[in-house]
Design an enzyme around this catalytic site. Sequence first.
Site, PDB file in Angstrom:
ATOM      1  N   ARG A   1       1.573   1.013 -12.967  1.00 25.60           N
ATOM      2  CA  ARG A   1       0.953   0.240 -11.888  1.00 25.60           C
ATOM      3  C   ARG A   1       2.010  -0.451 -11.025  1.00 25.60           C
ATOM      4  O   ARG A   1       1.829  -0.593  -9.817  1.00 25.60           O
ATOM      5  CB  ARG A   1      -0.036  -0.786 -12.452  1.00 25.60           C
ATOM      6  CG  ARG A   1      -0.666  -1.661 -11.382  1.00 25.60           C
ATOM      7  CD  ARG A   1      -1.930  -2.364 -11.828  1.00 25.60           C
ATOM      8  NE  ARG A   1      -1.784  -3.126 -13.047  1.00 25.60           N
ATOM      9  CZ  ARG A   1      -1.074  -4.244 -13.195  1.00 25.60           C
ATOM     10  NH1 ARG A   1      -0.413  -4.755 -12.172  1.00 25.60           N
ATOM     11  NH2 ARG A   1      -1.013  -4.863 -14.353  1.00 25.60           N
TER      12      ARG A   1
ATOM     13  N   TYR B   1     -13.588   2.743  12.740  1.00 29.59           N
ATOM     14  CA  TYR B   1     -14.073   3.157  11.420  1.00 29.59           C
ATOM     15  C   TYR B   1     -14.855   2.002  10.765  1.00 29.59           C
ATOM     16  O   TYR B   1     -14.374   0.871  10.681  1.00 29.59           O
ATOM     17  CB  TYR B   1     -12.899   3.580  10.535  1.00 29.59           C
ATOM     18  CG  TYR B   1     -13.366   4.017   9.184  1.00 29.59           C
ATOM     19  CD1 TYR B   1     -14.056   5.212   9.020  1.00 29.59           C
ATOM     20  CD2 TYR B   1     -13.181   3.215   8.070  1.00 29.59           C
ATOM     21  CE1 TYR B   1     -14.526   5.602   7.788  1.00 29.59           C
ATOM     22  CE2 TYR B   1     -13.648   3.597   6.822  1.00 29.59           C
ATOM     23  CZ  TYR B   1     -14.312   4.790   6.686  1.00 29.59           C
ATOM     24  OH  TYR B   1     -14.794   5.165   5.467  1.00 29.59           O
TER      25      TYR B   1
ATOM     26  N   ASP C   1      -4.164   3.362  12.137  1.00 35.18           N
ATOM     27  CA  ASP C   1      -4.937   4.240  11.265  1.00 35.18           C
ATOM     28  C   ASP C   1      -5.004   5.585  11.981  1.00 35.18           C
ATOM     29  O   ASP C   1      -5.710   5.748  12.977  1.00 35.18           O
ATOM     30  CB  ASP C   1      -6.337   3.657  11.049  1.00 35.18           C
ATOM     31  CG  ASP C   1      -7.193   4.514  10.113  1.00 35.18           C
ATOM     32  OD1 ASP C   1      -6.903   5.719   9.956  1.00 35.18           O
ATOM     33  OD2 ASP C   1      -8.179   3.979   9.559  1.00 35.18           O
TER      34      ASP C   1
ATOM     35  N   LYS D   1      -9.378  12.622   3.643  1.00 33.25           N
ATOM     36  CA  LYS D   1      -9.868  13.445   4.745  1.00 33.25           C
ATOM     37  C   LYS D   1      -8.990  14.685   4.954  1.00 33.25           C
ATOM     38  O   LYS D   1      -8.957  15.545   4.102  1.00 33.25           O
ATOM     39  CB  LYS D   1      -9.980  12.577   5.999  1.00 33.25           C
ATOM     40  CG  LYS D   1     -10.646  11.197   5.750  1.00 33.25           C
ATOM     41  CD  LYS D   1     -12.114  11.297   5.379  1.00 33.25           C
ATOM     42  CE  LYS D   1     -12.707   9.973   4.890  1.00 33.25           C
ATOM     43  NZ  LYS D   1     -12.489   8.820   5.758  1.00 33.25           N
TER      44      LYS D   1
END
Length: 358
Positions: free
Chosen positions: A35, A87, A158, A183
């Site tokens: 992590r 978005y 973005d 995507k």
Amino acid sequence: MKRDTIAVHAGRPSEGPLSPPVVLASNYRTYGYAREEGSPTWEAFEAAIGALEGGESVAFASGMAAVSALLEPLPLGARVVGPAVGYTGVRMLLDARAAAGRIDLAEVDLTDTEAVLGACEGAALLWVEVPTNPLIGVPELDRLCEAAHAAGADVVVDATFSTPLLLRPLELGADVVVHSATKFIGGHSDLLMGVATARSPERADALRHARGTLGATPGALEAFLALRGLRTLAVRLERAQATAAVLAERLAAHPAVSAVHYPGLASDPGHERAARLMDGFGAMLAFELAGGAAAADAVCERVRVVVHATSLGGVETLIERRARNAGEVAPEALLRLSVGIEDVDDLWADLDRALGAG
Ligand SMILES: *Cc1c(COP(=O)(O)O)cnc(C)c1O
């Protein structure tokens, strides 16, 4: 090297297997916890995206995880200039933070350069989407970056709809570029992942720190699949984009269609900007129906090759009803199409039949 070549070769191990294997590990001998330290499978994906973007990449569990990690370090009350149309997930997150008093949010039409510039005074962050969801608008990214920086604001782009192949946000002045790798990068509608790429190593360190503390770490299998998807992005996109151009032309000429939003059309308001700033017009388009909302619903029900489903960027063509704004009860007949790699005439026959006489 051209980016198509980089997408195929970057992030490969220098010895052993040609493709980076899936490494399943939470910890390493003596020191190191995944992590915090990362894992070899994420790192291969990060190396490939970083090479394409010209920065240092940090992979996340999803696009929204990357977005959250970018917003998290903002000081209390920071002014953020964000999209009035964009978005939905990002808009809802910005709205929630503004409602809780955590940020001072100015929502602007990102394609209106003067409006964005006017809002940047005193801002800590300008959040841009290129092209914008769902109207496929094209903000003037180079001018926005210059003006935001002059006002002291960082710029995050973005670029999910552009993919790392059609737009170079860091070269145009952005500080960070973020993608939903769910995507086009993944490309097969079978994973959730995000990636943020920073111009400065310090910013990348801060993103890795935020990923660790928020726990927004990707899965090893997802990272493997996303990198595998990236290998074929250039050919998928070339095909999908060529098909999108044909469908946009045919939709624009269809009697049931009242408007088409696609920057590849010479008549589109974003055409010149996209031609100047991007290396292609992309595979996303939107159109409106003369018959209103009921007609739009009917098209979604009638399609047989095109799939009525949310999301975008996969090999399969998807259609979805969209509202222009988050929270709006879709009063208009806007349909968004994510063009896949099927045969263009099969797609057109399906859409033409679904559109009916209007
Ligand atoms: C899907 C998407 C996101 C969010 O990404 P997830 O992977 O779904 O979390 C952010 N921005 C844009 C433009 C998107 O299309």
